[in-house]
Design an enzyme around this catalytic site. Structure first.
Site, PDB file in Angstrom:
ATOM      1  N   TYR A 101       0.881  -1.168   0.000  1.00 60.65           N
ATOM      2  CA  TYR A 101       0.000   0.000   0.000  1.00 60.65           C
ATOM      3  C   TYR A 101       0.915   1.213   0.000  1.00 60.65           C
ATOM      4  CZ  TYR A 101      -4.055   2.767   1.696  1.00 60.65           C
ATOM      5  OH  TYR A 101      -5.053   3.687   1.859  1.00 60.65           O
TER       6      TYR A 101
ATOM      7  N   ARG B 262      -6.296  10.194 -10.646  1.00 61.79           N
ATOM      8  CA  ARG B 262      -5.560  10.899  -9.574  1.00 61.79           C
ATOM      9  C   ARG B 262      -5.096   9.822  -8.589  1.00 61.79           C
ATOM     10  NH1 ARG B 262      -5.533  10.228  -4.621  1.00 61.79           N
ATOM     11  NH2 ARG B 262      -7.471  11.089  -3.871  1.00 61.79           N
TER      12      ARG B 262
ATOM     13  N   LYS C  72      -6.001  -1.707  -2.014  1.00 62.60           N
ATOM     14  CA  LYS C  72      -7.101  -1.410  -1.078  1.00 62.60           C
ATOM     15  C   LYS C  72      -7.854  -2.698  -0.750  1.00 62.60           C
ATOM     16  CE  LYS C  72      -7.124   3.260  -0.945  1.00 62.60           C
ATOM     17  NZ  LYS C  72      -7.288   4.171   0.180  1.00 62.60           N
TER      18      LYS C  72
ATOM     19  N   ASP D   7      -9.730   7.323  -5.992  1.00 64.56           N
ATOM     20  CA  ASP D   7      -8.739   8.046  -6.787  1.00 64.56           C
ATOM     21  C   ASP D   7      -9.230   8.466  -8.178  1.00 64.56           C
ATOM     22  OD1 ASP D   7      -7.316   7.674  -4.498  1.00 64.56           O
ATOM     23  OD2 ASP D   7      -5.567   6.729  -5.428  1.00 64.56           O
TER      24      ASP D   7
ATOM     25  N   ASP E 194     -12.082   8.617  -0.916  1.00 64.03           N
ATOM     26  CA  ASP E 194     -11.245   9.819  -0.774  1.00 64.03           C
ATOM     27  C   ASP E 194     -12.013  10.965  -0.120  1.00 64.03           C
ATOM     28  OD1 ASP E 194      -8.797   8.857  -2.095  1.00 64.03           O
ATOM     29  OD2 ASP E 194     -10.195   8.558  -3.741  1.00 64.03           O
TER      30      ASP E 194
ATOM     31  N   ALA F 118     -10.238  15.173  -1.155  1.00 63.39           N
ATOM     32  CA  ALA F 118      -9.911  14.812   0.220  1.00 63.39           C
ATOM     33  C   ALA F 118     -10.045  16.037   1.135  1.00 63.39           C
ATOM     34  CB  ALA F 118      -8.506  14.226   0.280  1.00 63.39           C
TER      35      ALA F 118
ATOM     36  N   ASN G  33      -0.272  11.574   0.114  1.00 63.54           N
ATOM     37  CA  ASN G  33       0.446  10.327  -0.148  1.00 63.54           C
ATOM     38  C   ASN G  33       1.060  10.362  -1.540  1.00 63.54           C
ATOM     39  OD1 ASN G  33      -0.429   9.053   2.295  1.00 63.54           O
ATOM     40  ND2 ASN G  33      -2.441   8.801   1.377  1.00 63.54           N
TER      41      ASN G  33
ATOM     42  N   ASN H 147      -4.857   7.596   7.820  1.00 61.27           N
ATOM     43  CA  ASN H 147      -5.090   7.033   6.485  1.00 61.27           C
ATOM     44  C   ASN H 147      -6.437   6.326   6.491  1.00 61.27           C
ATOM     45  OD1 ASN H 147      -4.998   4.961   4.256  1.00 61.27           O
ATOM     46  ND2 ASN H 147      -3.096   6.059   3.880  1.00 61.27           N
TER      47      ASN H 147
HETATM   48  N1  LIG Z   1      -4.450  10.273   4.207  1.00 66.00           N
HETATM   49  C1  LIG Z   1      -5.409   9.759   3.489  1.00 66.00           C
HETATM   50  O1  LIG Z   1      -6.105   8.819   3.904  1.00 66.00           O
HETATM   51  C2  LIG Z   1      -5.700  10.335   2.149  1.00 66.00           C
HETATM   52  C3  LIG Z   1      -4.822  11.151   1.525  1.00 66.00           C
HETATM   53  N2  LIG Z   1      -5.104  11.661   0.292  1.00 66.00           N
HETATM   54  C4  LIG Z   1      -4.076  12.448  -0.355  1.00 66.00           C
HETATM   55  O2  LIG Z   1      -4.481  13.789  -0.449  1.00 66.00           O
HETATM   56  C5  LIG Z   1      -3.906  14.373  -1.592  1.00 66.00           C
HETATM   57  C6  LIG Z   1      -4.983  15.106  -2.339  1.00 66.00           C
HETATM   58  O3  LIG Z   1      -5.965  14.231  -2.806  1.00 66.00           O
HETATM   59  P1  LIG Z   1      -7.287  14.796  -3.515  1.00 66.00           P
HETATM   60  O4  LIG Z   1      -7.893  15.852  -2.691  1.00 66.00           O
HETATM   61  O5  LIG Z   1      -8.131  13.684  -3.888  1.00 66.00           O
HETATM   62  O6  LIG Z   1      -6.649  15.446  -4.814  1.00 66.00           O
HETATM   63  P2  LIG Z   1      -7.198  16.637  -5.663  1.00 66.00           P
HETATM   64  O7  LIG Z   1      -6.421  16.664  -6.905  1.00 66.00           O
HETATM   65  O8  LIG Z   1      -8.680  16.563  -5.722  1.00 66.00           O
HETATM   66  O9  LIG Z   1      -6.833  17.923  -4.766  1.00 66.00           O
HETATM   67  C7  LIG Z   1      -5.559  18.467  -4.618  1.00 66.00           C
HETATM   68  C8  LIG Z   1      -5.723  19.891  -4.109  1.00 66.00           C
HETATM   69  O10 LIG Z   1      -4.447  20.426  -3.824  1.00 66.00           O
HETATM   70  C9  LIG Z   1      -4.373  21.713  -4.399  1.00 66.00           C
HETATM   71  N3  LIG Z   1      -2.993  22.079  -4.703  1.00 66.00           N
HETATM   72  C10 LIG Z   1      -2.208  21.634  -5.699  1.00 66.00           C
HETATM   73  N4  LIG Z   1      -1.027  22.284  -5.671  1.00 66.00           N
HETATM   74  C11 LIG Z   1      -1.086  23.149  -4.648  1.00 66.00           C
HETATM   75  C12 LIG Z   1      -0.189  24.125  -4.136  1.00 66.00           C
HETATM   76  N5  LIG Z   1       1.013  24.291  -4.667  1.00 66.00           N
HETATM   77  N6  LIG Z   1      -0.580  24.846  -3.066  1.00 66.00           N
HETATM   78  C13 LIG Z   1      -1.792  24.657  -2.524  1.00 66.00           C
HETATM   79  N7  LIG Z   1      -2.690  23.768  -2.973  1.00 66.00           N
HETATM   80  C14 LIG Z   1      -2.334  23.028  -4.028  1.00 66.00           C
HETATM   81  C15 LIG Z   1      -5.228  21.627  -5.644  1.00 66.00           C
HETATM   82  O11 LIG Z   1      -5.593  22.914  -6.114  1.00 66.00           O
HETATM   83  C16 LIG Z   1      -6.385  20.818  -5.114  1.00 66.00           C
HETATM   84  O12 LIG Z   1      -7.299  21.658  -4.465  1.00 66.00           O
HETATM   85  C17 LIG Z   1      -3.248  13.252  -2.371  1.00 66.00           C
HETATM   86  O13 LIG Z   1      -1.860  13.284  -2.155  1.00 66.00           O
HETATM   87  C18 LIG Z   1      -3.821  12.004  -1.763  1.00 66.00           C
HETATM   88  O14 LIG Z   1      -2.901  10.946  -1.784  1.00 66.00           O
HETATM   89  C19 LIG Z   1      -6.289  11.422  -0.330  1.00 66.00           C
HETATM   90  C20 LIG Z   1      -7.207  10.594   0.248  1.00 66.00           C
HETATM   91  C21 LIG Z   1      -6.951   9.961   1.509  1.00 66.00           C
HETATM   92  C1  LIG Z   2      -5.103   6.962   0.969  1.00 66.36           C
HETATM   93  C2  LIG Z   2      -5.800   7.377  -0.222  1.00 66.36           C
HETATM   94  O1  LIG Z   2      -6.919   6.976  -0.468  1.00 66.36           O
HETATM   95  C3  LIG Z   2      -5.168   8.297  -1.121  1.00 66.36           C
HETATM   96  O2  LIG Z   2      -4.071   8.772  -0.846  1.00 66.36           O
HETATM   97  O3  LIG Z   2      -5.767   8.581  -2.166  1.00 66.36           O
HETATM   98 MG   LIG Z   3      -7.469   7.326  -2.490  1.00 63.96          MG
END
Ligand SMILES: NC(=O)C1=CN([C@@H]2O[C@H](COP(=O)(O)OP(=O)(O)OC[C@H]3O[C@@H](n4cnc5c(N)ncnc54)[C@H](O)[C@@H]3O)[C@@H](O)[C@H]2O)C=CC1
Ligand SMILES: CC(=O)C(=O)O
Ligand SMILES: [Mg+2]
Length: 598
Positions: free
Chosen positions: A105, A157, A175, A247, A268, A304, A411, A455
């Site tokens: 993962y 994504r 997953k 994603d 997400d 997210a 991540n 996570n």
């Molecule tokens: N810890 C966890 O369980 C989870 C973590 N994530 C992580 O969260 C991150 C985002 O995922 P999503 O929201 O689905 O992606 P997304 O693409 O929908 O959102 C990314 C956001 O970051 C912003 N962004 C990009 N560059 C930036 C910058 N330089 N300064 C400020 N903001 C900026 C974008 O404008 C957008 O609003 C990914 O790395 C993903 O792996 C996502 C789901 C679960």
């Molecule tokens: C953990 C997760 O779902 C993500 O980073 O997109």
């Molecule tokens: Mg995810």
């Protein structure tokens, strides 16, 4: 949830695709089988003569892992193990969850997806292309098992790594492996599904090894039509199936479209919202700051970021704030700076709710300036920008707060907004910390500090299992919220004493029972459950019911051996009279079915 018996409505033995070739079922050549089983399976002579214990097998596996010099090499070895001995793989994973999860993962799955076209060796799920539209049901019929849960991605994504097209398959595979290891959903009841709807990644399209369609991403309207057919086809093929979206670049429209009609959720948006809410409930208590005085800056306003913020709004409202007061506690930042009403660009629909109107015409683009302006108690990172929380920003948070809440959640590890070590160092060990990917413990002033891992893997296994077991017709917001509350109550005394935000991941199966119970109870309250027999169970009885239905890889071989022993006794006993013959045939077909599951 299936029983341990082979699924009745799928003719495995007559299916042209041998179950051995699908990695959720491989395992006929297990070196732990006694001679009678090897003879029965006609594998006698095809494996070395020793009849090994699990302990010996595990020792070899762990040694082989150690010999692989790179994380991706270890990932490949574990993929091979799952393909060739699924029960051994899951026992090894369950018993070494802390050590092995990072290899199947985040973070390693990120690298595996980036290299998927180079390292591909065998089928591990299904791929559906846009050109398959109109035939999705018949293609799904090629999958030879009875599916209870699927994880779907279109690869657009993948973690914080961008659009990886069908190379994103590693995510549904990873997953679902966690569904099995953490919540005991049978491996053969899971379907990793990747949609080949084109890609915006030009380098992939030009890569001769890329195995997806070499076309631009389909339009949102085309995607909607495709998903409409897919949702109907999945539910017709496997009534009651739970569908997890994962994603997708912009998953809000499909969640809105399907959430009330199908048993589905978006991990997400909703799973992440729930897991962060659980850690947040603990962090708020530990911060010493009253709930109403918290203020949160979010770097990242995507699926997210908005999913987490919305979940936290619900928490604030339950704590007595009005919705408007709660909403105003959030300052969301995207790649263009603070999200405001008068920024001059057209905001995506999902950002509008949190868009600020109290910025007095000022557009703040720099994170340190925004922190100065807002004086937040909480800093969340869901931006995909590794290192965005610089030492100065972390120090700024420590100056403003006795115990700053700092959650770099992007991540894989390379995209984390800061490391645990940095958070400890620049807050003098005071940060209340959780990251999306795992970080090692840190020694600070002679004390060993353990990071939280915020996570969604802490909740999605229980959300899925809960929906399956109570035969929920949909996944309601109350079920998601309940998963968070249940997780926040799942810490044991020791974990609470150490101020942890999340339980030890090594206890994840037990934690998943608690989360599953919370989800089922919420479904019952909302009246979306169809398994009415479990409504009257007490909590203890419901926990026992859940545990009983969890796949236990260590019990599988024993079950097969018992069945074969019974068969052998019948064959060696009183001769094959009519009754014994009938019994023997019954056992034999059960064994053949069970063997096909191995
Ligand atoms: N810890 C966890 O369980 C989870 C973590 N994530 C992580 O969260 C991150 C985002 O995922 P999503 O929201 O689905 O992606 P997304 O693409 O929908 O959102 C990314 C956001 O970051 C912003 N962004 C990009 N560059 C930036 C910058 N330089 N300064 C400020 N903001 C900026 C974008 O404008 C957008 O609003 C990914 O790395 C993903 O792996 C996502 C789901 C679960
Ligand atoms: C953990 C997760 O779902 C993500 O980073 O997109
Ligand atoms: Mg995810």
């Amino acid at each position: 949830m299936s029983s341990s018996q082979p699924q009745a409505n799928v003719k495995q033995s007559s299916h042209p695709l041998s179950t051995r070739h699908i990695t959720t079922t491989g395992g006929d050549f297990d070196t732990a089988y006694p001679v009678e089983v090897k003879k029965y399976l006609r594998t006698y002579g095809l494996t070395p003569p020793a009849v090994e214990s699990y302990e010996t097998q595990a020792k070899r596996c762990l040694k082989l892992l150690e010999l692989k010099p790179t994380a991706i090499g270890k990932f490949q070895y574990l993929t091979h193990l799952r393909a060739t001995n699924v029960h051994l793989f899951y026992r090894l994973l369950s018993e070494n969850i802390k050590e092995l999860t990072p290899l199947i993962y985040t973070p390693t799955v990120g690298e595996a997806c980036q290299k998927w076209s180079e390292i591909y060796t065998q089928p591990e799920g299904m791929y559906l292309s846009f050109s398959d539209k109109g035939n999705l049901y018949s293609i799904l019929s090629n999958w030879p098992h009875n599916v209870e849960i699927t994880v779907i991605t279109d690869g657009s994504r993948i973690l914080g790594l961008g659009d990886l097209g069908i190379n994103g398959m590693g995510i549904p595979v990873g997953k679902l492996a966690l569904y099995t290891a953490c919540a005991g959903i049978r491996p053969d009841a899971t379907l990793p599904l990747t949609l080949d709807l084109g890609t915006s990644n030009k380098a992939l399209i030009e890569d001769p090894l890329y195995m997806g369609s070499r076309r631009d991403k389909v339009t949102p309207e085309e995607e909607k039509e495709f998903l409409d057919e897919l949702m109907a086809a999945l539910t017709e093929r496997w009534p009651g199936i739970v569908i997890q979206f994962e994603d997708f670049k912009n998953p809000f429209p499909s969640l809105e479209r399907y959430k009330d009609t199908y048993t589905c959720f978006n991990d997400d948006i909703q799973g992440t919202g729930a897991v962060i809410l659980a850690g947040f409930i603990k962090a708020v208590k530990l911060s010493g700051v009253p709930v109403k005085d918290h203020r949160a800056v979010f770097l990242g306003a995507g699926s997210a970021g908005v999913g987490v913020a919305k979940q936290l709004v619900e928490f604030f409202v339950k704590e007595g704030l009005t919705e408007d007061e709660a909403r105003r506690k959030f300052w969301l930042v995207d790649s263009r700076g603070l999200v405001t009403n008068d920024r001059g660009d057209k905001l995506a629909d999902h950002k509008v709710y949190f868009s600020r109107d109290d910025n007095n015409g000022k557009q703040i683009q720099s994170l340190p300036r925004l922190i100065d302006f807002v004086k937040p108690t909480i800093l969340m990172g869901l931006s995909t920008i590794g290192g965005a929380f610089t030492p100065d920003i972390i120090k700024q948070m420590a100056t403003l707060n006795d115990r700053p809440v700092i959650f770099p959640l992007s991540n894989p590890s390379s995209k984390s907004e800061c490391t645990f070590e940095e958070a400890v160092k620049y807050t003098d060990g005071k940060a209340l910390f959780a990251s999306g990917s795992p970080f090692p413990d840190v020694e600070h002033n002679g004390v060993n500090l353990t990071p939280g891992q915020g996570n969604n893997m802490y909740v999605f296994p229980g959300i899925g299992l809960g929906a399956i077991l109570c035969k929920s017709v949909s996944v309601t917001q109350e079920m998601i919220y309940a998963s968070a509350v249940a997780l926040s109550t799942a810490l044991n005394e020791e974990e609470q004493k150490r101020d942890w935000l999340y339980p030890d991941i090594r206890r994840i199966r037990e934690v998943s029972v608690t989360v599953t119970r919370g989800v089922i109870r919420a479904a019952q309250k909302d009246g979306v459950d169809r398994e009415l027999n479990i409504r009257s169970l007490s909590d203890e009885e419901l926990d026992a019911y859940i545990r009983d239905r969890m796949y236990d890889p260590s019990a599988e071989k024993g079950k097969l051996q018992d069945e074969i022993s019974q068969l052998t006794q019948h064959l060696n006993g009183n001769g094959l009279n009519g009754v014994a013959n009938g019994v023997a045939n019954g056992v034999k077909s059960a064994v053949a079915g069970a063997a096909a599951h191995l």
